[in-house]
Design a protein around this motif. Structure first.
Motif, PDB file in Angstrom:
ATOM      1  N   ALA A 299      -4.589   7.726  -9.208  1.00 33.45           N
ATOM      2  CA  ALA A 299      -5.596   8.933  -9.851  1.00 33.45           C
ATOM      3  C   ALA A 299      -6.194   9.390  -8.463  1.00 33.45           C
ATOM      4  O   ALA A 299      -6.201  10.058  -8.340  1.00 33.45           O
ATOM      5  CB  ALA A 299      -6.344   8.469 -10.759  1.00 33.45           C
ATOM      6  N   THR A 300      -6.899   7.927  -8.035  1.00 37.40           N
ATOM      7  CA  THR A 300      -8.166   8.394  -6.546  1.00 37.40           C
ATOM      8  C   THR A 300      -7.115   8.955  -5.199  1.00 37.40           C
ATOM      9  O   THR A 300      -7.889  10.054  -4.978  1.00 37.40           O
ATOM     10  CB  THR A 300      -8.016   6.974  -5.814  1.00 37.40           C
ATOM     11  OG1 THR A 300      -8.959   6.420  -6.797  1.00 37.40           O
ATOM     12  CG2 THR A 300      -9.335   7.213  -4.634  1.00 37.40           C
ATOM     13  N   GLY A 301      -5.945   8.999  -5.278  1.00 39.13           N
ATOM     14  CA  GLY A 301      -5.164   9.091  -4.097  1.00 39.13           C
ATOM     15  C   GLY A 301      -4.618  11.137  -4.293  1.00 39.13           C
ATOM     16  O   GLY A 301      -4.601  11.924  -4.093  1.00 39.13           O
TER      17      GLY A 301
ATOM     18  N   PRO B 258       0.621  -1.185   0.005  1.00 41.81           N
ATOM     19  CA  PRO B 258      -0.172  -0.155   0.260  1.00 41.81           C
ATOM     20  C   PRO B 258       0.913   1.080   0.092  1.00 41.81           C
ATOM     21  O   PRO B 258       0.482   2.218  -0.001  1.00 41.81           O
ATOM     22  CB  PRO B 258      -0.738  -0.225   1.256  1.00 41.81           C
ATOM     23  CG  PRO B 258      -1.048  -1.972   1.202  1.00 41.81           C
ATOM     24  CD  PRO B 258       0.612  -2.267   1.331  1.00 41.81           C
ATOM     25  N   ALA B 259       1.696   0.680  -0.021  1.00 41.81           N
ATOM     26  CA  ALA B 259       2.820   2.624   0.458  1.00 41.81           C
ATOM     27  C   ALA B 259       2.625   3.396  -0.976  1.00 41.81           C
ATOM     28  O   ALA B 259       3.430   4.105  -1.096  1.00 41.81           O
ATOM     29  CB  ALA B 259       3.527   2.504   1.417  1.00 41.81           C
ATOM     30  N   ILE B 260       3.215   2.126  -2.022  1.00 39.92           N
ATOM     31  CA  ILE B 260       3.785   1.937  -2.952  1.00 39.92           C
ATOM     32  C   ILE B 260       2.768   3.463  -3.995  1.00 39.92           C
ATOM     33  O   ILE B 260       3.209   4.280  -4.358  1.00 39.92           O
ATOM     34  CB  ILE B 260       4.093   0.639  -4.136  1.00 39.92           C
ATOM     35  CG1 ILE B 260       5.024   0.215  -3.598  1.00 39.92           C
ATOM     36  CG2 ILE B 260       4.169   1.297  -5.790  1.00 39.92           C
ATOM     37  CD1 ILE B 260       5.064  -1.705  -3.882  1.00 39.92           C
ATOM     38  N   PRO B 261       1.785   3.324  -3.356  1.00 35.91           N
ATOM     39  CA  PRO B 261       0.651   4.320  -5.143  1.00 35.91           C
ATOM     40  C   PRO B 261       1.308   5.922  -4.052  1.00 35.91           C
ATOM     41  O   PRO B 261       1.325   6.579  -4.093  1.00 35.91           O
ATOM     42  CB  PRO B 261      -0.369   4.034  -5.107  1.00 35.91           C
ATOM     43  CG  PRO B 261      -0.496   2.349  -4.115  1.00 35.91           C
ATOM     44  CD  PRO B 261       0.906   1.982  -3.434  1.00 35.91           C
ATOM     45  N   THR B 262       1.067   5.851  -2.181  1.00 34.07           N
ATOM     46  CA  THR B 262       1.148   6.755  -1.515  1.00 34.07           C
ATOM     47  C   THR B 262       3.188   7.939  -2.291  1.00 34.07           C
ATOM     48  O   THR B 262       3.026   8.629  -1.996  1.00 34.07           O
ATOM     49  CB  THR B 262       1.455   6.607  -0.004  1.00 34.07           C
ATOM     50  OG1 THR B 262       0.790   5.677  -0.063  1.00 34.07           O
ATOM     51  CG2 THR B 262       1.661   7.773   0.857  1.00 34.07           C
TER      52      THR B 262
ATOM     53  N   ALA C 179      12.959  12.613 -13.482  1.00 28.72           N
ATOM     54  CA  ALA C 179      12.724  13.415 -12.455  1.00 28.72           C
ATOM     55  C   ALA C 179      12.163  12.427 -11.190  1.00 28.72           C
ATOM     56  O   ALA C 179      12.511  12.551 -10.259  1.00 28.72           O
ATOM     57  CB  ALA C 179      12.095  14.416 -13.075  1.00 28.72           C
ATOM     58  N   LEU C 180      11.368  11.724 -11.945  1.00 29.39           N
ATOM     59  CA  LEU C 180      10.036  10.883 -10.934  1.00 29.39           C
ATOM     60  C   LEU C 180      10.609   9.803 -10.749  1.00 29.39           C
ATOM     61  O   LEU C 180      10.948   9.331  -8.973  1.00 29.39           O
ATOM     62  CB  LEU C 180       8.997  10.398 -11.767  1.00 29.39           C
ATOM     63  CG  LEU C 180       8.150   9.908 -10.970  1.00 29.39           C
ATOM     64  CD1 LEU C 180       7.541  10.188  -9.773  1.00 29.39           C
ATOM     65  CD2 LEU C 180       6.963   8.983 -12.208  1.00 29.39           C
ATOM     66  N   ALA C 181      12.038   9.729 -11.613  1.00 32.92           N
ATOM     67  CA  ALA C 181      12.476   8.175 -11.141  1.00 32.92           C
ATOM     68  C   ALA C 181      13.563   8.623  -9.591  1.00 32.92           C
ATOM     69  O   ALA C 181      14.004   7.815  -8.738  1.00 32.92           O
ATOM     70  CB  ALA C 181      13.526   7.137 -12.395  1.00 32.92           C
ATOM     71  N   LEU C 182      14.290   9.795 -10.205  1.00 31.31           N
ATOM     72  CA  LEU C 182      15.043  10.476  -9.237  1.00 31.31           C
ATOM     73  C   LEU C 182      14.806  10.359  -7.747  1.00 31.31           C
ATOM     74  O   LEU C 182      15.245  10.235  -6.457  1.00 31.31           O
ATOM     75  CB  LEU C 182      15.508  11.534  -9.543  1.00 31.31           C
ATOM     76  CG  LEU C 182      17.348  10.966 -10.386  1.00 31.31           C
ATOM     77  CD1 LEU C 182      17.410  12.264 -11.616  1.00 31.31           C
ATOM     78  CD2 LEU C 182      18.048  10.019 -10.778  1.00 31.31           C
ATOM     79  N   HIS C 183      13.366  10.790  -8.195  1.00 37.33           N
ATOM     80  CA  HIS C 183      12.539  11.888  -6.864  1.00 37.33           C
ATOM     81  C   HIS C 183      12.589  10.551  -5.979  1.00 37.33           C
ATOM     82  O   HIS C 183      12.355  10.170  -4.737  1.00 37.33           O
ATOM     83  CB  HIS C 183      10.768  12.327  -7.295  1.00 37.33           C
ATOM     84  CG  HIS C 183      10.432  12.795  -5.906  1.00 37.33           C
ATOM     85  ND1 HIS C 183      10.238  12.207  -5.306  1.00 37.33           N
ATOM     86  CD2 HIS C 183      10.553  14.654  -5.641  1.00 37.33           C
ATOM     87  CE1 HIS C 183       9.360  13.266  -4.511  1.00 37.33           C
ATOM     88  NE2 HIS C 183       9.915  14.460  -3.775  1.00 37.33           N
TER      89      HIS C 183
ATOM     90  N   ILE D 133       2.074   9.241  -5.362  1.00 40.23           N
ATOM     91  CA  ILE D 133       1.173  10.737  -5.078  1.00 40.23           C
ATOM     92  C   ILE D 133       2.007  11.761  -4.539  1.00 40.23           C
ATOM     93  O   ILE D 133       1.999  12.685  -4.869  1.00 40.23           O
ATOM     94  CB  ILE D 133      -0.068  10.116  -4.262  1.00 40.23           C
ATOM     95  CG1 ILE D 133      -0.983   9.008  -4.768  1.00 40.23           C
ATOM     96  CG2 ILE D 133      -0.304  11.448  -4.112  1.00 40.23           C
ATOM     97  CD1 ILE D 133      -1.611   8.496  -3.990  1.00 40.23           C
ATOM     98  N   THR D 134       2.524  11.279  -3.898  1.00 41.02           N
ATOM     99  CA  THR D 134       4.052  12.226  -3.011  1.00 41.02           C
ATOM    100  C   THR D 134       5.054  13.184  -4.419  1.00 41.02           C
ATOM    101  O   THR D 134       4.974  14.345  -4.383  1.00 41.02           O
ATOM    102  CB  THR D 134       4.990  11.314  -1.511  1.00 41.02           C
ATOM    103  OG1 THR D 134       3.593  11.359  -0.598  1.00 41.02           O
ATOM    104  CG2 THR D 134       5.688  12.803  -0.991  1.00 41.02           C
ATOM    105  N   ALA D 135       5.473  11.980  -5.036  1.00 41.23           N
ATOM    106  CA  ALA D 135       6.543  11.911  -6.008  1.00 41.23           C
ATOM    107  C   ALA D 135       5.738  13.202  -7.324  1.00 41.23           C
ATOM    108  O   ALA D 135       6.151  14.347  -7.257  1.00 41.23           O
ATOM    109  CB  ALA D 135       6.859  11.080  -6.526  1.00 41.23           C
TER     110      ALA D 135
END
Length: 162
Positions: free
Chosen positions: A120-122, A7-11, A62-66, A14-16
């Protein structure tokens, strides 16, 4: 049964996506979360599909580095153009070939595509919470106050002219 870490993966996505610059975040969301085609995304931004692919590559890096993936920037314009084509191909076909240096970026993008509904929901939930936050309301009132002050000053300057 899912593992406790799943469950932490979508988070993290979302944060990134919320912490990235607005345009790269929007491009990633449009292409990978909403699932629009490369051509539709390019049309949305009014740019050629190849230019969109390059911008999407930069946003994906940028997303991967984040997310602390071992990604790196391309070393030349030619490499960047080739990687952009390979990433576009990898997002369309699972059997697409790409260099090992691009693998962390491709894996990050594919993972985001897989988790798109949850992300998307997050993102919607996070945006709703941000809009309802006291800080956001305070900022909105301060903006309104600033506009009112500017209008009052403009009216005063206009009316005080001889």
């Amino acid at each position: 049964m899912t593992s406790p870490s799943r469950p932490a993966i979508p988070t993290t996505f979302i944060t990134a996506l919320r912490e990235l610059e607005p345009r790269p975040s929007a491009m990633l969301t449009l292409r990978l979360v909403e699932g629009r085609s490369r051509e539709a995304c390019a049309t949305h931004y009014g740019i050629p599909a190849q230019a969109f692919s390059v911008l999407l590559l930069r946003a994906a890096i940028a997303l991967a580095l984040h997310r602390d993936a071992p990604a790196r920037e391309p070393v030349s314009e030619d490499e960047e153009a080739a990687w952009a084509r390979m990433l576009a191909d990898a997002l369309e076909r699972q059997d697409a070939k790409f260099p090992a240096a691009l693998a962390p970026v491709v894996e990050t993008c594919r993972e985001l595509q897989t988790l798109a509904p949850q992300v998307a929901t997050g993102l919607e939930t996070a945006e709703r919470e941000a809009r309802a936050s006291p800080q956001r309301r305070r900022e909105e009132w301060l903006r309104r106050l600033a506009v009112a002050v500017l209008l009052a000053m403009t009216a005063w300057l206009y009316l005080s002219k001889p």
